[in-house]
Each structure stands twice: as structure tokens, then as C-alpha cells.
Scaffold this active site. Structure first.
Site, PDB file in Angstrom:
ATOM      1  N   GLU A 105      -2.881  -8.157  11.762  1.00  0.00           N
ATOM      2  CA  GLU A 105      -2.169  -9.402  11.462  1.00  0.00           C
ATOM      3  C   GLU A 105      -3.006 -10.607  11.900  1.00  0.00           C
ATOM      4  O   GLU A 105      -3.155 -11.590  11.157  1.00  0.00           O
ATOM      5  CB  GLU A 105      -0.812  -9.415  12.177  1.00  0.00           C
ATOM      6  CG  GLU A 105       0.165  -8.363  11.693  1.00  0.00           C
ATOM      7  CD  GLU A 105      -0.034  -6.993  12.342  1.00  0.00           C
ATOM      8  OE1 GLU A 105       0.737  -6.082  12.033  1.00  0.00           O
ATOM      9  OE2 GLU A 105      -0.965  -6.851  13.168  1.00  0.00           O
ATOM     10  N   ARG A 117      -4.320   1.479   8.817  1.00  0.00           N
ATOM     11  CA  ARG A 117      -3.925   1.985   7.499  1.00  0.00           C
ATOM     12  C   ARG A 117      -3.701   0.828   6.534  1.00  0.00           C
ATOM     13  O   ARG A 117      -3.278  -0.252   6.921  1.00  0.00           O
ATOM     14  CB  ARG A 117      -2.652   2.824   7.618  1.00  0.00           C
ATOM     15  CG  ARG A 117      -2.839   4.062   8.482  1.00  0.00           C
ATOM     16  CD  ARG A 117      -1.637   4.989   8.402  1.00  0.00           C
ATOM     17  NE  ARG A 117      -0.432   4.356   8.921  1.00  0.00           N
ATOM     18  CZ  ARG A 117       0.782   4.919   8.866  1.00  0.00           C
ATOM     19  NH1 ARG A 117       0.925   6.105   8.312  1.00  0.00           N
ATOM     20  NH2 ARG A 117       1.835   4.297   9.366  1.00  0.00           N
ATOM     21  N   ARG A 162      10.472   3.634  10.142  1.00  0.00           N
ATOM     22  CA  ARG A 162       9.436   4.609   9.789  1.00  0.00           C
ATOM     23  C   ARG A 162      10.114   5.943   9.512  1.00  0.00           C
ATOM     24  O   ARG A 162      10.837   6.465  10.362  1.00  0.00           O
ATOM     25  CB  ARG A 162       8.416   4.744  10.930  1.00  0.00           C
ATOM     26  CG  ARG A 162       7.227   5.625  10.584  1.00  0.00           C
ATOM     27  CD  ARG A 162       6.230   5.704  11.734  1.00  0.00           C
ATOM     28  NE  ARG A 162       5.699   4.398  12.078  1.00  0.00           N
ATOM     29  CZ  ARG A 162       5.997   3.747  13.191  1.00  0.00           C
ATOM     30  NH1 ARG A 162       6.814   4.273  14.070  1.00  0.00           N
ATOM     31  NH2 ARG A 162       5.480   2.565  13.418  1.00  0.00           N
ATOM     32  N   PRO A 190       0.855  -1.195   0.000  1.00  0.00           N
ATOM     33  CA  PRO A 190       0.000   0.000   0.000  1.00  0.00           C
ATOM     34  C   PRO A 190       0.891   1.244   0.000  1.00  0.00           C
ATOM     35  O   PRO A 190       1.951   1.256   0.633  1.00  0.00           O
ATOM     36  CB  PRO A 190      -0.768  -0.108   1.328  1.00  0.00           C
ATOM     37  CG  PRO A 190      -0.455  -1.465   1.878  1.00  0.00           C
ATOM     38  CD  PRO A 190       0.851  -1.874   1.298  1.00  0.00           C
ATOM     39  N   ASP A 227       5.379  -3.222   3.320  1.00  0.00           N
ATOM     40  CA  ASP A 227       5.139  -1.791   3.475  1.00  0.00           C
ATOM     41  C   ASP A 227       6.281  -0.978   2.871  1.00  0.00           C
ATOM     42  O   ASP A 227       7.437  -1.409   2.875  1.00  0.00           O
ATOM     43  CB  ASP A 227       4.969  -1.443   4.954  1.00  0.00           C
ATOM     44  CG  ASP A 227       3.650  -1.954   5.516  1.00  0.00           C
ATOM     45  OD1 ASP A 227       2.827  -2.455   4.734  1.00  0.00           O
ATOM     46  OD2 ASP A 227       3.447  -1.846   6.740  1.00  0.00           O
ATOM     47  N   ASP A 228       5.939   0.219   2.386  1.00  0.00           N
ATOM     48  CA  ASP A 228       6.926   0.991   1.635  1.00  0.00           C
ATOM     49  C   ASP A 228       7.939   1.719   2.511  1.00  0.00           C
ATOM     50  O   ASP A 228       8.923   2.252   2.002  1.00  0.00           O
ATOM     51  CB  ASP A 228       6.252   1.975   0.673  1.00  0.00           C
ATOM     52  CG  ASP A 228       5.376   3.017   1.363  1.00  0.00           C
ATOM     53  OD1 ASP A 228       5.316   3.031   2.605  1.00  0.00           O
ATOM     54  OD2 ASP A 228       4.740   3.821   0.645  1.00  0.00           O
ATOM     55  N   ASP A 229       7.740   1.757   3.830  1.00  0.00           N
ATOM     56  CA  ASP A 229       8.692   2.472   4.676  1.00  0.00           C
ATOM     57  C   ASP A 229       9.576   1.549   5.506  1.00  0.00           C
ATOM     58  O   ASP A 229      10.383   2.018   6.308  1.00  0.00           O
ATOM     59  CB  ASP A 229       7.964   3.462   5.593  1.00  0.00           C
ATOM     60  CG  ASP A 229       6.874   2.803   6.436  1.00  0.00           C
ATOM     61  OD1 ASP A 229       6.565   1.616   6.204  1.00  0.00           O
ATOM     62  OD2 ASP A 229       6.319   3.478   7.318  1.00  0.00           O
TER      63      ASP A 229
END
Length: 308
Positions: free
Chosen positions: A254, A135, A283, A59, A163-165
Site C-alpha cells: 500500500e 501477491r 479471507r 487479481p 480483492d476477490d475474497d
């Protein structure tokens, strides 16, 4: 009195020394090359096409740091040939930023771009802490729906929520490729749950999960981070009800999906022999842009003509 000139090495001695230096250089290169090949053996043995495809669902949403985050993540995909990227934008339509990034990284044919907007009722207010609303719920579910609709149920493959971070070692995907059909695999995650590392607790043979070292809401059936597990894709077809939900308690996303797939004792532990953490729940700090705000008041901007 004239000083005696120093003795110079003979031509044959110089040639011998040069030859030895060349041999040593070739040896060092060959040794390093063999090491490199050994490290990449999982991708070379019989060709990487024989490895299970890992579908990574990511996402993402528009913010000043988005391109930087996705650029860093794209480098992992260029190094791991059996990774396929399902990138789901929290937006009403696909953006050129994501399209351009995938094209420049050479990942267009190894990716699928989706988009779905988070309902306004579940958007975290700018003044509230990030964790007050779950989120990525609709985005991860969109990725699951795409997998169930457009991939072969009999294909041996793995699903990972990436996750992208976060920060990922390429070695994580070597381990993840060992996920067995019908199993959910797990491993330690660094900087998660207020600990230096969250990890599953294993039996003496390191073959079974008997608990978790979580200190944040340890009563959760699966007290682990989203980065801590991967799912054999066949399970998602066997259990079409498995998905994420806005109705889940805080920190239970989860558990929300895993409770439909396995019990904690059925988890497959991986990275059991590794002395390294292979993924970190990092993060990115929100960027201070007060200078940019001042420019906008003047009708100006620093990124004119650039995509940041």
C-alpha cells in the site's frame, strides 16, 4: 335451549375494514418504496452516468474457491452501476471460468479481462504461509497499465483495488464516488491488521487524517489495508511511476504505490458520518478436499460435467 347466534358484522362494516386494510398496505408499500429510492438516490439523481466511473482492479487465481469468490463479488457489480471490473488472472491465458461468470452475470460490457502469470520466484510454496510472498503485484500493475493505455486521462474516475475474497457493502461505493479529483480517499476496514477495525484517526472536524490506529507495523508511512483506499485516476496519469513492487518490504505494498501520490496528511477521509464498517478484510478458509483426493486416486472426480 338454543344458543343465540353471534352477531355478524354488517356488509358495510366489512367493506370499510377491507378498504382501511388496502389503504394501510398501499401506505406501507409507498413508504418502503420512498425509502428504497432515497437509499438509491446517488444512482438516480440525474442518472448514474453522471457519477464517476469506479475502475475496480481484481487479481484472481485458479483454486477450488475461485468461482464462489467471484460469484459473490459479481453481485456487488450488478448492484452498483458505476463500477467497471478489471479482472486480472494469474495465468498464462484467460480461462473460460472467468469468461462464463462475467457473461452469466451480465457484466461482459462492464469488464475487461487480462492475464499475467506471477514469476515462479514469487510464487508462495504450498507449505508456506500465504504472506511470505507479496501477491497480486503483477496483476495489479497490469490493471494500472491497461488504465493508462486505454482510458481517457481527463475522465473523472476512481481506481480501487478490489480483492476477490473481501466483503463489500454497496454503501462503500456511494462513499467512494465522493473521492475528489487529485485525491486519495480512505475509510475504516473491518477485520484487518489483527484488529476488529483499522481506521484513520481524524482531526476534530473530521476533515484531515492525523494518524492511524494500526498495531501491525505501525511505523509504515501508510499503515492501512488494500481495501482502505481509492485513488482519483488523474493522479495515476500525473505519476506514471506509481505501481506495486516485489522489492517492497512485507506489508508495504500500500505504501509502495501511495508514497508516489500523496502524503498521509493529504488523504481525503470518507465514511466519516457512518456508524457502520463498509468493507471487511475477510479471507476464505482453504477447503478440505481429502475426499476428492481419494476419488482422484481411483480415476474419478465429483465435479464431472460441472464447473464448480
Amino acid at each position: 335451549m338454543v344458543d343465540k347466534a353471534p352477531d355478524l358484522p354488517s356488509t358495510s362494516l366489512l367493506i370499510r375494514k377491507a378498504f382501511i386494510l388496502v389503504l394501510f398496505t398501499v401506505y406501507q408499500y409507498a413508504r418502503n418504496r420512498c425509502t428504497d429510492q432515497a437509499e438509491l438516490s446517488i444512482y438516480k439523481e440525474n442518472g448514474h452516468e453522471n457519477l464517476p466511473t469506479i475502475y475496480a482492479i481484481t487479481p484472481t487465481y485458479a483454486r477450488p474457491e475461485q468461482k464462489a469468490e467471484l460469484t459473490r463479488l459479481s453481485h456487488v457489480f450488478t448492484l452498483v452501476p458505476n463500477l467497471y471490473w478489471i479482472i486480472v488472472e494469474d495465468a498464462d491465458e484467460k480461462t473460460s471460468l472467468v469468461e462464463n461468470l462475467l457473461a452469466k452475470a451480465g457484466l461482459t460490457i462492464r469488464s475487461t479481462k487480462l492475464h499475467v502469470k506471477t514469476p515462479p520466484a514469487y510464487v508462495t510454496p504450498k507449505t508456506a504461509p500465504y504472506w511470505v510472498q507479496p501477491r497480486g503485484v503483477k496483476q495489479r500493475n497490469a490493471g494500472l497499465s491497461w488504465l493508462r493505455s486505454y482510458t481517457d486521462p481527463d475522465e473523472r474516475s476512481i481506481v480501487y483495488f478490489m480483492d476477490d475474497d473481501n466483503t463489500y457493502s454497496v454503501d462503500l461505493f456511494t462513499e467512494m464516488s465522493k473521492t475528489q479529483p487529485g485525491r486519495v480517499s480512505v475509510w475504516p476496514v473491518g477485520l484487518a491488521g489483527t484488529l476488529l477495525v483499522e481506521r484513520p484517526i481524524l482531526n476534530a472536524k473530521k476533515t484531515e487524517v492525523i494518524g492511524f490506529n494500526s498495531v501491525w507495523s505501525p511505523e509504515r508511512p501508510f499503515p492501512i489495508d488494500m481495501a482502505a483506499f481509492a485513488i482519483s485516476k488523474d493522479l495515476l496519469f500525473q505519476h506514471p511511476e506509481a505501481r506495486f513492487s516485489y522489492n517492497a518490504q512485507l506489508g508495504y505494498q500500500e505504501t509502495e504505490i501511495l508514497k508516489n501520490l500523496v502524503t498521509p496528511r493529504e488523504l481525503q477521509p470518507l465514511a466519516t458520518e457512518s456508524e457502520d464498517v463498509l468493507v471487511w478484510h475477510t479471507r476464505t478458509e482453504k477447503t478440505v478436499l481429502t475426499g476428492e483426493d481419494d476419488l482422484k486416486k481411483k480415476g474419478e472426480r465429483s465435479d464431472e460435467g460441472l464447473e464448480v
